[in-house]
Write a protein that holds these residues in place. Structure first.
Motif, PDB file in Angstrom:
ATOM      1  N   LYS A 143      12.885   5.599   5.058  1.00 31.61           N
ATOM      2  CA  LYS A 143      11.962   4.961   4.112  1.00 31.61           C
ATOM      3  C   LYS A 143      11.615   3.548   4.576  1.00 31.61           C
ATOM      4  N   ARG A 145      11.743   2.365   7.659  1.00 22.04           N
ATOM      5  CA  ARG A 145      10.915   2.488   8.874  1.00 22.04           C
ATOM      6  C   ARG A 145       9.466   2.834   8.510  1.00 22.04           C
ATOM      7  N   GLY A 146       9.289   3.756   7.583  1.00 21.58           N
ATOM      8  CA  GLY A 146       7.943   4.135   7.159  1.00 21.58           C
ATOM      9  C   GLY A 146       7.201   2.985   6.506  1.00 21.58           C
ATOM     10  N   GLN A 147       7.895   2.243   5.643  1.00 19.22           N
ATOM     11  CA  GLN A 147       7.271   1.095   4.988  1.00 19.22           C
ATOM     12  C   GLN A 147       6.937  -0.001   5.993  1.00 19.22           C
ATOM     13  N   ALA A 149       6.258   0.364   9.209  1.00 11.40           N
ATOM     14  CA  ALA A 149       5.109   0.808  10.004  1.00 11.40           C
ATOM     15  C   ALA A 149       3.819   0.670   9.203  1.00 11.40           C
ATOM     16  N   ALA A 150       3.853   1.063   7.932  1.00  7.95           N
ATOM     17  CA  ALA A 150       2.658   0.962   7.086  1.00  7.95           C
ATOM     18  C   ALA A 150       2.268  -0.498   6.874  1.00  7.95           C
ATOM     19  N   ARG A 151       3.259  -1.356   6.668  1.00  6.90           N
ATOM     20  CA  ARG A 151       2.977  -2.783   6.467  1.00  6.90           C
ATOM     21  C   ARG A 151       2.344  -3.389   7.721  1.00  6.90           C
ATOM     22  N   GLN A 153       0.660  -1.764  10.072  1.00  6.52           N
ATOM     23  CA  GLN A 153      -0.683  -1.176  10.223  1.00  6.52           C
ATOM     24  C   GLN A 153      -1.668  -1.848   9.288  1.00  6.52           C
ATOM     25  N   ALA A 154      -1.297  -2.086   8.048  1.00  2.00           N
ATOM     26  CA  ALA A 154      -2.176  -2.746   7.080  1.00  2.00           C
ATOM     27  C   ALA A 154      -2.438  -4.189   7.511  1.00  2.00           C
ATOM     28  N   TRP A 155      -1.420  -4.876   7.983  1.00  2.00           N
ATOM     29  CA  TRP A 155      -1.558  -6.247   8.437  1.00  2.00           C
ATOM     30  C   TRP A 155      -2.546  -6.324   9.608  1.00  2.00           C
TER      31      TRP A 155
END
Length: 160
Positions: A143, A145-147, A149-151, A153-155
């Motif tokens: 969880k 790691r997923g967050q 990576a998403a953070r 990518q959004a940044w």
């Protein structure tokens, strides 16, 4: 520059929250792995350091502290120990993370960088009760790691 000096340059830049200098320490095709990120290429690694440096400056440079030592390096490989004290998350929990880094070098730059730390210890500090209860589980690691990576990518998407 010898590889021990390269490691000192890298962590000196990190202590100063200088993501540009940190990125310049990597080969174009470098790899970085730790408990939160698995990144490929100096651009992606540099983006992570920039995001983390900016977050540290925004959340509270008042507690930011980075110390490093135990640097060993030869022509091909190196290692260091570093400790970072910082605020984490929306509620600004203070974390002291102790990390052992391993490096591989090519052409005077970092080609591979692997950071290891006690994830459960980190999660107890950073996440509070959920980290204390679940920090040892593969589920929470995945969880986080997923967050992360998403953070990242959004940044990156915000910066075009």
């Amino acid at each position: 520059m010898d590889n021990a000096a390269l490691i000192r340059r890298f962590y000196g830049a990190f202590a100063a929250l200088d993501a540009d200098t940190m990125k310049a320490c990597y080969t174009a095709d470098a790899r970085f792995d730790d408990e939160a990120f698995s990144l490929r290429g100096a651009d992606e690694i540099g983006a992570m350091w920039r995001m983390l440096c900016e977050a540290t400056q925004a959340r509270g440079k008042d507690v930011w502290q980075l110390e490093f030592g135990a640097i060993e390096a030869d022509r091909n490989r190196g290692s260091a120990h570093w400790e970072a004290r910082y605020r984490f998350g929306a509620d600004g929990r203070i974390v002291l993370n102790r990390i052992d880094a391993a490096f591989e070098f090519r052409d005077g730059l970092i080609a591979v960088h692997h950071d290891r730390f006690d994830f459960w210890r980190w999660s107890r500090q950073a996440l509070g009760t959920p980290g204390a209860l679940l920090g040892w589980t593969p589920w929470l690691r995945a969880k986080v790691r997923g967050q992360a990576a998403a953070r990242l990518q959004a940044w990156q998407a915000k910066r075009g």
